[in-house]
Scaffold this motif. Structure first.
Motif, PDB file in Angstrom:
ATOM      1  N   GLY A  16       0.297  -1.004  -0.381  1.00 55.82           N
ATOM      2  CA  GLY A  16      -0.167   0.015  -0.077  1.00 55.82           C
ATOM      3  C   GLY A  16       0.801   0.912   0.117  1.00 55.82           C
ATOM      4  O   GLY A  16       0.347   2.162   0.263  1.00 55.82           O
ATOM      5  N   VAL A  17       1.557   1.475  -0.042  1.00 56.66           N
ATOM      6  CA  VAL A  17       2.998   2.453  -0.711  1.00 56.66           C
ATOM      7  C   VAL A  17       3.642   2.429  -1.383  1.00 56.66           C
ATOM      8  O   VAL A  17       4.041   1.125  -2.250  1.00 56.66           O
ATOM      9  N   LEU A  18       3.722   3.717  -1.778  1.00 53.90           N
ATOM     10  CA  LEU A  18       3.928   4.456  -3.361  1.00 53.90           C
ATOM     11  C   LEU A  18       5.812   4.148  -2.987  1.00 53.90           C
ATOM     12  O   LEU A  18       6.444   4.308  -2.015  1.00 53.90           O
ATOM     13  N   SER A  19       6.842   3.717  -4.426  1.00 55.08           N
ATOM     14  CA  SER A  19       8.009   3.740  -4.347  1.00 55.08           C
ATOM     15  C   SER A  19       8.203   5.003  -4.514  1.00 55.08           C
ATOM     16  O   SER A  19      10.088   5.456  -4.992  1.00 55.08           O
ATOM     17  N   ARG A  46      12.124   0.365  -8.018  1.00 56.83           N
ATOM     18  CA  ARG A  46      11.348   0.267  -7.595  1.00 56.83           C
ATOM     19  C   ARG A  46      10.223  -1.334  -7.139  1.00 56.83           C
ATOM     20  O   ARG A  46      10.582  -2.007  -8.155  1.00 56.83           O
ATOM     21  N   LEU A  47       8.730  -0.475  -6.309  1.00 57.17           N
ATOM     22  CA  LEU A  47       8.469  -2.044  -6.226  1.00 57.17           C
ATOM     23  C   LEU A  47       7.045  -1.461  -6.074  1.00 57.17           C
ATOM     24  O   LEU A  47       6.950   0.122  -6.226  1.00 57.17           O
ATOM     25  N   ASP A  48       5.723  -1.890  -7.299  1.00 60.04           N
ATOM     26  CA  ASP A  48       4.113  -1.649  -6.909  1.00 60.04           C
ATOM     27  C   ASP A  48       4.553  -1.112  -5.433  1.00 60.04           C
ATOM     28  O   ASP A  48       4.455  -1.653  -4.406  1.00 60.04           O
ATOM     29  N   ALA A  49       2.600  -0.632  -5.647  1.00 58.27           N
ATOM     30  CA  ALA A  49       2.555  -0.332  -4.312  1.00 58.27           C
ATOM     31  C   ALA A  49       2.144  -1.266  -3.820  1.00 58.27           C
ATOM     32  O   ALA A  49       1.719  -1.585  -2.392  1.00 58.27           O
ATOM     33  N   ASP A  50       1.184  -2.649  -4.198  1.00 58.56           N
ATOM     34  CA  ASP A  50       0.534  -3.763  -4.537  1.00 58.56           C
ATOM     35  C   ASP A  50       1.788  -4.698  -4.001  1.00 58.56           C
ATOM     36  O   ASP A  50       1.414  -6.237  -3.594  1.00 58.56           O
ATOM     37  N   LEU A  55      13.389  -2.357  -0.090  1.00 59.51           N
ATOM     38  CA  LEU A  55      13.903  -0.910  -1.191  1.00 59.51           C
ATOM     39  C   LEU A  55      14.912  -0.480  -0.815  1.00 59.51           C
ATOM     40  O   LEU A  55      15.954  -0.430   0.699  1.00 59.51           O
ATOM     41  N   LEU A  56      16.570  -0.663  -1.425  1.00 60.85           N
ATOM     42  CA  LEU A  56      17.573   0.623  -0.992  1.00 60.85           C
ATOM     43  C   LEU A  56      17.043   1.259  -1.181  1.00 60.85           C
ATOM     44  O   LEU A  56      17.134   2.359  -2.397  1.00 60.85           O
ATOM     45  N   THR A 144      17.611 -10.652 -12.793  1.00 62.25           N
ATOM     46  CA  THR A 144      18.308  -9.593 -13.140  1.00 62.25           C
ATOM     47  C   THR A 144      17.483  -8.378 -13.839  1.00 62.25           C
ATOM     48  O   THR A 144      18.428  -7.999 -14.146  1.00 62.25           O
ATOM     49  N   GLU A 145      16.771  -8.717 -14.002  1.00 62.27           N
ATOM     50  CA  GLU A 145      15.932  -7.341 -15.087  1.00 62.27           C
ATOM     51  C   GLU A 145      14.668  -6.798 -14.478  1.00 62.27           C
ATOM     52  O   GLU A 145      14.153  -7.810 -13.523  1.00 62.27           O
ATOM     53  N   GLY A 146      13.880  -5.493 -14.129  1.00 63.87           N
ATOM     54  CA  GLY A 146      12.829  -5.487 -13.538  1.00 63.87           C
ATOM     55  C   GLY A 146      11.842  -4.722 -13.887  1.00 63.87           C
ATOM     56  O   GLY A 146      11.641  -3.172 -13.829  1.00 63.87           O
ATOM     57  N   ARG A 147      10.850  -4.837 -15.128  1.00 64.34           N
ATOM     58  CA  ARG A 147      10.153  -4.668 -16.123  1.00 64.34           C
ATOM     59  C   ARG A 147       9.116  -4.311 -15.075  1.00 64.34           C
ATOM     60  O   ARG A 147       8.723  -5.500 -14.482  1.00 64.34           O
TER      61      ARG A 147
END
Length: 205
Positions: A16-19, A46-50, A55-56, A144-147
């Motif tokens: 529930g939190v935006l990055s 980034r991580l999606d809010a859901d 997170l670094l 190794t990727e984050g689409r």
């Protein structure tokens, strides 16, 4: 407040939190400013809010680039709770690389998460919604990727939609243990240790 000599920190981002540190107009999601009272740091990836997990946050632009550009190949480990009961054989397409709408994914490391490890994962707040008549299983995936929403799209492509997603660790690819969520509760953050900061500075050079 921590000195500028050690600008990076780790956060266990809850659901529930935006990055990002600024709220989005009209959004129902919270932002990082509600959790981290530190100025001048930004998420390296980034991580999606859901989604939840590691997170670094750093003020080092070169380090952000190093960790988010897929050509550097930093493995990120995720724990995904999926709908259904996949077998190891079901995960083989993920290991080979699976076709997505925006192109094939890179080969991933994929396995069923040990049940004893899965049992230790705390329930999400709020709890996930799922059909009681359908089993769920936890997977361990490394990419190794984050689409955009990539893990969710990958598990859906093999017939097992993701119900809950946690980024567990980040491998700095320096021969030492990955940074991870050990000992961190959702919403908790900590400054990186002196040893961790040294490793990060070497990456950002």
């Amino acid at each position: 407040m921590k000195s500028k000599a050690q600008p990076s920190l780790l956060l266990h981002k809850p659901y529930g939190v935006l990055s990002q540190f600024t709220p989005e107009v009209g959004s129902r999601w919270d932002c990082l400013a509600s959790l981290v009272p530190i100025k001048g740091v930004y998420a390296a990836g980034r991580l999606d809010a859901d989604s939840e997990g590691l997170l670094l946050l750093t003020s080092d632009g070169a380090l952000q680039h190093q960790l988010t550009n897929p050509r550097f190949g930093h493995w990120r480990q995720y724990r995904a709770q999926v709908e259904g009961a996949p077998t190891e054989a079901d995960l083989e397409p993920l290991r080979r690389g699976i076709q997505l709408k925006d192109g094939p994914s890179r080969p991933a490391r994929a396995q069923l998460l040990d049940p004893s490890v899965a049992a230790g994962i705390a329930e999400r707040n709020p709890p996930i919604r799922h059909r009681l008549s359908v089993p769920t299983r936890w997977l361990e995936l490394e990419l190794t990727e984050g689409r955009n929403r990539q893990v969710r799209r990958m598990t859906a492509a093999i017939g097992f939609p993701t119900l809950r997603l946690i980024r567990w660790s980040l491998d700095l690819m320096d021969g030492q243990p990955p940074l991870n969520l050990d000992g961190m509760e959702p919403g908790q953050w900590r400054w990186v240790s002196a040893a961790e900061e040294k490793r990060l500075k070497q990456l950002g050079r």
